[in-house]
Design an enzyme around this catalytic site. Structure first.
Site, PDB file in Angstrom:
ATOM      1  N   HIS A 127       7.937  59.676 -25.904  1.00 27.12           N
ATOM      2  CA  HIS A 127       8.164  60.367 -25.080  1.00 27.12           C
ATOM      3  C   HIS A 127       8.986  60.345 -24.072  1.00 27.12           C
ATOM      4  O   HIS A 127       9.139  59.004 -23.975  1.00 27.12           O
ATOM      5  CB  HIS A 127       6.656  60.750 -24.313  1.00 27.12           C
ATOM      6  CG  HIS A 127       6.807  61.711 -23.636  1.00 27.12           C
ATOM      7  ND1 HIS A 127       6.908  61.594 -22.232  1.00 27.12           N
ATOM      8  CD2 HIS A 127       6.998  63.014 -23.560  1.00 27.12           C
ATOM      9  CE1 HIS A 127       6.787  62.646 -21.484  1.00 27.12           C
ATOM     10  NE2 HIS A 127       6.891  63.631 -22.281  1.00 27.12           N
ATOM     11  N   HIS A 173      16.020  64.491 -18.411  1.00 23.33           N
ATOM     12  CA  HIS A 173      14.085  64.906 -18.529  1.00 23.33           C
ATOM     13  C   HIS A 173      14.839  66.358 -17.404  1.00 23.33           C
ATOM     14  O   HIS A 173      15.289  65.823 -16.227  1.00 23.33           O
ATOM     15  CB  HIS A 173      13.787  63.969 -17.148  1.00 23.33           C
ATOM     16  CG  HIS A 173      12.507  64.894 -17.385  1.00 23.33           C
ATOM     17  ND1 HIS A 173      11.536  64.014 -16.804  1.00 23.33           N
ATOM     18  CD2 HIS A 173      11.712  65.157 -18.503  1.00 23.33           C
ATOM     19  CE1 HIS A 173      10.368  63.759 -17.360  1.00 23.33           C
ATOM     20  NE2 HIS A 173      10.747  65.185 -18.017  1.00 23.33           N
TER      21      HIS A 173
END
Length: 586
Positions: A127, A173
Site C-alpha cells: 500500500h 500521496h
C-alpha cells in the site's frame, strides 16, 4: 491494531559466565542411535536417507540427496573435500539439523499449481509502496519500492498526480506533505528489480488523478520503459484473469479505465453528483477540485458513457489495463455482485471491508472466486501501521494491501504468508475458498467447525543472541533469561499463544518443551514464534520472531531462523524445533 515501534535490545553475556556450547538434545541423540549403523557411531548415507523419509517426511529423498547432505556437512565441518565413503557422527548430524540453510522449515522452491487464474491466489501486495515512512510527511522514493520487490512484493501501488505545471507526472500521496518522486524514475527501477526475487508477474496498481493528456503520457512512459515485458489484454472486457504461469516475467497494469471528457454541457449536473460520490478505489487524503467547466468524472466502465467522445490519448492508456479496477454502482451488496461476462478488481478501505464481511461475508467469498478484491488500510493509520491481514485472507481477498515500510505483528503475518511457495509472491488459496457447495454455500469464517488437524511443536533450543546484541545489562553476575512464545494466528477458533519457561543461556538456551495446537482451519493458520529476554524491572526485551504458514511446514526436526521486528532476517539467530502433524478423523 496500533503502530508498533522498533524494540531496543539489551542482552548481556558477561565474561564471568562465558559462552558455552550445548550438545544435541536427547531426542536428537535417540533418533541418531535408532538409525546409525555399527553400534551407533556413524550415520551412513543409506541410514540418513531412511531418516529423511521416515522422520523428516521427505518421501522423495534419494540416495543422491542424502549423499549431498553428507558431503556438504563434512565439507563445512572438516573444511576439506568430499567424504563420500564416510557418514555423519552425532555432532555432524546435530550440525546438519541445526543449520538454517541445510534444514529449513519450508521448501525453498515453487511447488504449487501456478496455472489457475490470478483470482485463485493470495498476492503479495503493498500500500502506497513509494513512501519511506508515515503517510503525511515522509518522502516518496524508489527506495522502498526496490526493497519491497527484493523481498518478493508483487503488487506495487503508485498514486500518480500532475506536477505543478501540468506537463509531467509525479508519484505522491495526495493532499499531504510527502515529497514527490518522478513516475518515470519509479517505473525504471521497477523494471530493473521486478524479477530479482520471483519470476512471477509484477502488478503496478495506479491510483490515477490525471488529465487525459497526462494519461496519454503515462501510456507512452509505460510502453517505452517495459517494452515486451508489458502484458496487454486481448480486449477491453476481461472475462477471466490469466494465470501467474502465463504472466511470468511480465508487467501487468491495474487501474480504473480513463475518465471520459464530455462535450455535452447538458450533463454538468451529473458531474457534480459524481464528485460527491467517494470512489471506493481511491485512498487519498483529499480530492483535486477540477474545473467543472471542462470535464466530468464518468467511469470508463460505465456503459452509459460509451457514446461520449473519447479523448485522443485515453484509448492507448485504456489498452494497457489488464486488471480493470471497477467502480460498481449501488450499495455494498450490489458492488459485490458477480458478473459472468467480465471480471474486475474492486478496492475497499479497511472499515468498509469490515462492514462488508459483517453483513455480506458470503458474498465477499463468492466475489473473490472470480474477481480480485483489494483491501487497504484506513486513512487514520497516519504512522503507517497495519490491520490484521488474516481477516482478508479468510474471506478470499487476493490483494491484502499493507504498508510495507511499517512494522509490527500484521507485517510479521504478511511476511510469514509469503515465505510460502518458494517466496514467489503468489500463494494458492485453499480449495474451500474456491468451492461452492449445496444451496450455493461457500466458506463461512464465522462457522463453528470441528478440529481438522493437530500440530505438535517441540521447542528444543535457540542461540545466536550473543553474536548480534551488545552487552549492556548492569547485572554482570547473572546470564540472561529467555523464553519463547509460540502460537497460532488464523480463524478465531484457532488463535492462541503459549510460552515456555524462562531459561538462562550463555550462548545457547535450552527449553525442551512441547506444545499441542488443535486447528479447525489449518490451511489458513500461521505459526507464530517469538523469543523474549526476561527483564525483572521493566518490559521484557524482544529477541526475534518468525512466522510460518502451517500448511507449508515440513515435519520433523527443523531449524527456524529469527527475524527482527522490521522483518529483517538475523544471520545467526535460530531455533531448533520439531513439527509433528496428527490427522483427526472427522
Amino acid at each position: 491494531m496500533g503502530y508498533m515501534g522498533d524494540y531496543s535490545m539489551c542482552i548481556c553475556f558477561p565474561k564471568k559466565f562465558g559462552v558455552t556450547e550445548v550438545g544435541p538434545p536427547a531426542d536428537v541423540k535417540d533418533v541418531f542411535m535408532a538409525y546409525a549403523a555399527g553400534g551407533g557411531s556413524c550415520l551412513m548415507v543409506e541410514q540418513l536417507r531412511r531418516f529423511l523419509v521416515e522422520v523428516q517426511g521427505d518421501v522423495e529423498a534419494s540416495m543422491e540427496d542424502a549423499e549431498r547432505v553428507v558431503q556438504e556437512v563434512l565439507r563445512r565441518r572438516r573444511n576439506s573435500g568430499k567424504f563420500t565413503k564416510f557418514g555423519l557422527s552425532l555432532e555432524d548430524f546435530h550440525f546438519y539439523l541445526y543449520s538454517v540453510d541445510l534444514n529449513p522449515p519450508l521448501l525453498n522452491q515453487v511447488h504449487q499449481d501456478m496455472t489457475a487464474p490470478l483470482s485463485h491466489y493470495f498476492i503479495y501486495t503493498g500500500h502506497n509502496s513509494y513512501l519511506t515512512g508515515n503517510q503525511i510527511s515522509s518522502d516518496c522514493s524508489d527506495v522502498p519500492i526496490i526493497k519491497a520487490l527484493k523481498r518478493g512484493l508483487r503488487v506495487v501501488e503508485l498514486d500518480i498526480w500532475p506536477n505543478s505545471t501540468k506537463d509531467d507526472v509525479l508519484v505522491l500521496h495526495g493532499w499531504t506533505l510527502t515529497t514527490p518522486v518522478e513516475l518515470i524514475k519509479c517505473l525504471r527501477f521497477i523494471k530493473e528489480h521486478a524479477f530479482s526475487a520471483s519470476p512471477y508477474p509484477v502488478i503496478i496498481a495506479f491510483e490515477d488523478h490525471l488529465t487525459q493528456d497526462l494519461q496519454a503520457k503515462v501510456a507512452q512512459m509505460v510502453m517505452q520503459t517495459f517494452g515486451n515485458m508489458l502484458f496487454y489484454p486481448e480486449s477491453d472486457c476481461v472475462k477471466e484473469f490469466p494465470s501467474p504461469e502465463e504472466l511470468k516475467h511480465r508487467i501487468v497494469i491495474s487501474t480504473k479505465p480513463p475518465k471520459e471528457y464530455l462535450e455535452d454541457k447538458s450533463l454538468s449536473n451529473n458531474r457534480s453528483n459524481s464528485q460527491k460520490d467517494k470512489d471506493s478505489d481511491e485512498d487519498t487524503w483529499g480530492r483535486i477540485v477540477t474545473d467543472t467547466s471542462e470535464q466530468s468524472q464518468c467511469d470508463g466502465d460505465n456503459e452509459a458513457c460509451d457514446w461520449l467522445l473519447q479523448p485522443s490519448g485515453a484509448p492507448a492508456y485504456k489498452s494497457l489495463i489488464s486488471i480493470p479496477a471497477g467502480k460498481p454502482k449501488g450499495k455494498l451488496r450490489e458492488k459485490l455482485k458477480v458478473e459472468n461476462d467480465r471480471v474486475i478488481r474492486l478496492s475497499l478501505g479497511e472499515l468498509k471491508f469490515e462492514k462488508a464481511i459483517a453483513y455480506h461475508g458470503k458474498e465477499v467469498v463468492r466475489f473473490t472466486q472470480r474477481n480480485i478484491l483489494r483491501v487497504y488500510p484506513k486513512a487514520t493509520r497516519v504512522n503507517s501501521s497495519n490491520y490484521n491481514p488474516l481477516i482478508g485472507w479468510m474471506h478470499g481477498v487476493q490483494m491484502v494491501a499493507l504498508n510495507m515500510q511499517g512494522y509490527g505483528k500484521p507485517l510479521w503475518l504478511m511476511h510469514g504468508m509469503f515465505r510460502s511457495n518458494g517466496g514467489c509472491g503468489y500463494v494458492k488459496k485453499p480449495d474451500f475458498l474456491m468451492n461452492v457447495g449445496p444451496n450455493d454455500q461457500v466458506f463461512d469464517a464465522k462457522a463453528k467447525l470441528p478440529v481438522k488437524k493437530i500440530l505438535k511443536v517441540k521447542v528444543y533450543m535457540g542461540d545466536g543472541w550473543h553474536l548480534h546484541f551488545k552487552q549492556r545489562h548492569l547485572n554482570l553476575w547473572s546470564p540472561p533469561e529467555f523464553y519463547t512464545r509460540i502460537g497460532m494466528a488464523g480463524v478465531p477458533a484457532d488463535k492462541i499463544m503459549k510460552k515456555t519457561k524462562k531459561r538462562k543461556g550463555n550462548g545457547t538456551t535450552v527449553w525442551d518443551e512441547e506444545f499441542t495446537f488443535q486447528l479447525t482451519v489449518p490451511e489458513i493458520a500461521l505459526l507464530r514464534v517469538e523469543v523474549h529476554e526476561y527483564n525483572v524491572s521493566d518490559k521484557d526485551y524482544f529477541a526475534g520472531q518468525s512466522c510460518l504458514q502451517v500448511s507449508e511446514l515440513r515435519p520433523g526436526f527443523r531449524t527456524v531462523p529469527l527475524f527482527s521486528s522490521k522483518g529483517e532476517q538475523y544471520t545467526s539467530l535460530r531455533l531448533l524445533l520439531r513439527f509433528e502433524f496428527v490427522e483427526v478423523d472427522i
